[in-house]
Design a protein around this motif. Structure first.
Motif, PDB file in Angstrom:
ATOM      1  N   ILE A  45     -20.107  11.478 -53.819  1.00  0.00           N
ATOM      2  CA  ILE A  45     -19.875  12.348 -55.124  1.00  0.00           C
ATOM      3  C   ILE A  45     -20.643  13.731 -54.705  1.00  0.00           C
ATOM      4  O   ILE A  45     -19.975  14.681 -54.951  1.00  0.00           O
ATOM      5  CB  ILE A  45     -20.822  11.972 -56.288  1.00  0.00           C
ATOM      6  N   PHE A  46     -21.518  13.903 -54.047  1.00  0.00           N
ATOM      7  CA  PHE A  46     -22.202  14.984 -53.592  1.00  0.00           C
ATOM      8  C   PHE A  46     -21.306  15.796 -52.774  1.00  0.00           C
ATOM      9  O   PHE A  46     -20.933  17.118 -53.051  1.00  0.00           O
ATOM     10  CB  PHE A  46     -23.543  15.189 -53.461  1.00  0.00           C
ATOM     11  N   THR A  53     -14.983  22.052 -54.352  1.00  0.00           N
ATOM     12  CA  THR A  53     -15.089  23.498 -54.609  1.00  0.00           C
ATOM     13  C   THR A  53     -14.545  24.534 -53.496  1.00  0.00           C
ATOM     14  O   THR A  53     -14.027  25.439 -53.841  1.00  0.00           O
ATOM     15  CB  THR A  53     -16.698  23.705 -54.934  1.00  0.00           C
ATOM     16  N   LEU A  54     -15.122  23.972 -52.387  1.00  0.00           N
ATOM     17  CA  LEU A  54     -14.383  24.950 -51.276  1.00  0.00           C
ATOM     18  C   LEU A  54     -12.736  25.080 -51.327  1.00  0.00           C
ATOM     19  O   LEU A  54     -12.313  26.017 -50.976  1.00  0.00           O
ATOM     20  CB  LEU A  54     -14.886  24.363 -49.994  1.00  0.00           C
ATOM     21  N   HIS A  55     -12.306  23.858 -51.495  1.00  0.00           N
ATOM     22  CA  HIS A  55     -10.561  23.658 -51.770  1.00  0.00           C
ATOM     23  C   HIS A  55     -10.258  24.696 -52.767  1.00  0.00           C
ATOM     24  O   HIS A  55      -9.245  25.224 -52.636  1.00  0.00           O
ATOM     25  CB  HIS A  55     -10.414  22.283 -52.000  1.00  0.00           C
ATOM     26  N   LYS A  56     -10.920  24.675 -53.791  1.00  0.00           N
ATOM     27  CA  LYS A  56     -10.369  25.506 -54.879  1.00  0.00           C
ATOM     28  C   LYS A  56     -10.418  26.888 -54.398  1.00  0.00           C
ATOM     29  O   LYS A  56      -9.602  27.897 -54.910  1.00  0.00           O
ATOM     30  CB  LYS A  56     -11.141  25.230 -56.281  1.00  0.00           C
ATOM     31  N   GLU A  57     -11.736  27.395 -53.830  1.00  0.00           N
ATOM     32  CA  GLU A  57     -11.870  28.601 -53.695  1.00  0.00           C
ATOM     33  C   GLU A  57     -11.059  29.293 -52.365  1.00  0.00           C
ATOM     34  O   GLU A  57     -10.452  30.488 -52.548  1.00  0.00           O
ATOM     35  CB  GLU A  57     -13.334  28.727 -53.083  1.00  0.00           C
ATOM     36  N   THR A  71      -5.637  24.534 -46.730  1.00  0.00           N
ATOM     37  CA  THR A  71      -7.211  24.546 -47.039  1.00  0.00           C
ATOM     38  C   THR A  71      -8.048  23.288 -46.398  1.00  0.00           C
ATOM     39  O   THR A  71      -9.071  23.694 -46.111  1.00  0.00           O
ATOM     40  CB  THR A  71      -7.393  24.489 -48.602  1.00  0.00           C
ATOM     41  N   PHE A  72      -7.283  22.265 -46.098  1.00  0.00           N
ATOM     42  CA  PHE A  72      -8.020  21.351 -45.566  1.00  0.00           C
ATOM     43  C   PHE A  72      -8.409  21.835 -43.864  1.00  0.00           C
ATOM     44  O   PHE A  72      -9.402  21.255 -43.570  1.00  0.00           O
ATOM     45  CB  PHE A  72      -7.092  20.147 -45.279  1.00  0.00           C
ATOM     46  N   ILE A  73      -7.722  22.685 -43.219  1.00  0.00           N
ATOM     47  CA  ILE A  73      -8.131  23.178 -41.981  1.00  0.00           C
ATOM     48  C   ILE A  73      -9.480  23.895 -42.113  1.00  0.00           C
ATOM     49  O   ILE A  73     -10.309  23.709 -41.302  1.00  0.00           O
ATOM     50  CB  ILE A  73      -7.050  24.185 -41.388  1.00  0.00           C
ATOM     51  N   PHE A  74      -9.652  24.856 -43.133  1.00  0.00           N
ATOM     52  CA  PHE A  74     -10.700  25.542 -43.218  1.00  0.00           C
ATOM     53  C   PHE A  74     -11.922  24.857 -43.873  1.00  0.00           C
ATOM     54  O   PHE A  74     -13.192  25.056 -43.583  1.00  0.00           O
ATOM     55  CB  PHE A  74     -10.545  26.943 -44.126  1.00  0.00           C
TER      56      PHE A  74
END
Length: 225
Positions: A45-46, A53-57, A71-74
């Motif tokens: 979960i963590f 959060t990173l994916h959305k940003e 986004t999955f690459i980054f």
């Protein structure tokens, strides 16, 4: 025997000319517990919240014209650098991200692929990036030269930024640690407190630098569309 302070960063131990220190790059995999793959847990979960959060940003930073799944690459790049940065904080573990060999290997191919994709598919758009909007006609040749040079040094600055930040903190910890044997007992306690504070600072730097690297790569990729 360590003859030089910088030998701490020297990947010298090898078997059959294969440097074993670089195997520390894959030690981050062991940070992911086996239960992460079996059933939802606190770790799952963590870590899932961080990735989401990173994916959305990164999705906000990328243009709507970008390919799905970019986004999955980054996010993967962020995870790899973060694990390697944290591995270097443990004693006797080689910090692979403190070497340009690894950081340039990450930055240069990604930047090169972005440039090739942009110049082949969006040539006119890439030319417009060389001249900022509102530039006077007389300054346009100079701006093209400046923008071209700044674009060319991007992978180098990315690699050097990560490497320099990793080396600086580790060197400071090493320098302070080597002075402990010549200090009085009272001063050693203050040294330990300083080392703990620096270790906390280095943990923050490890997270910040991996985030900065991934965000800058995302911004570079957003310019090609």
């Amino acid at each position: 025997m360590m003859t030089n302070l910088f030998n701490v960063f020297d990947p010298s131990s090898s078997i059959f000319n294969f440097s074993l220190n670089w195997l520390s790059t894959f030690l981050g995999i062991f940070l992911i517990p086996s239960i992460y793959w079996l059933m939802p847990s606190r770790y799952y979960i963590f870590w899932n919240k961080i990735l989401f959060t990173l994916h959305k940003e990164f999705k906000i930073l990328l243009t709507p014209m970008s390919m799905n799944g970019s986004t999955f690459i980054f996010v993967s790049l962020f995870s790899m650098i973060l694990f390697n940065n944290f591995m270097g904080l443990f004693p006797y573990i080689f910090t692979s991200t403190s070497h340009l060999t690894l950081t340039l290997t990450l930055a240069l191919p990604l930047w090169m692929s972005f440039m090739l994709f942009g110049w082949i598919n969006n040539t006119q758009h890439m030319f417009t990036h060389l001249v900022p909007q509102g530039t006077p006609s007389i300054l346009m040749p100079f701006m093209v030269c400046i923008e071209t040079i700044s674009n060319m040094i991007r992978p180098g600055t990315l690699a050097v930024r990560l490497t320099a930040n990793m080396i600086a903190g580790h060197l400071l910890l090493t320098l302070l640690g080597n002075t402990g044997s010549s200090m009085m007992t009272i001063m050693v306690s203050f040294l330990i407190i300083a080392q703990i504070a620096l270790l906390i600072l280095e943990s923050a730097v490890a997270m910040i630098q991996s985030y900065v690297f991934a965000v800058l790569m995302t911004l570079y990729s957003s310019e090609i569309n």
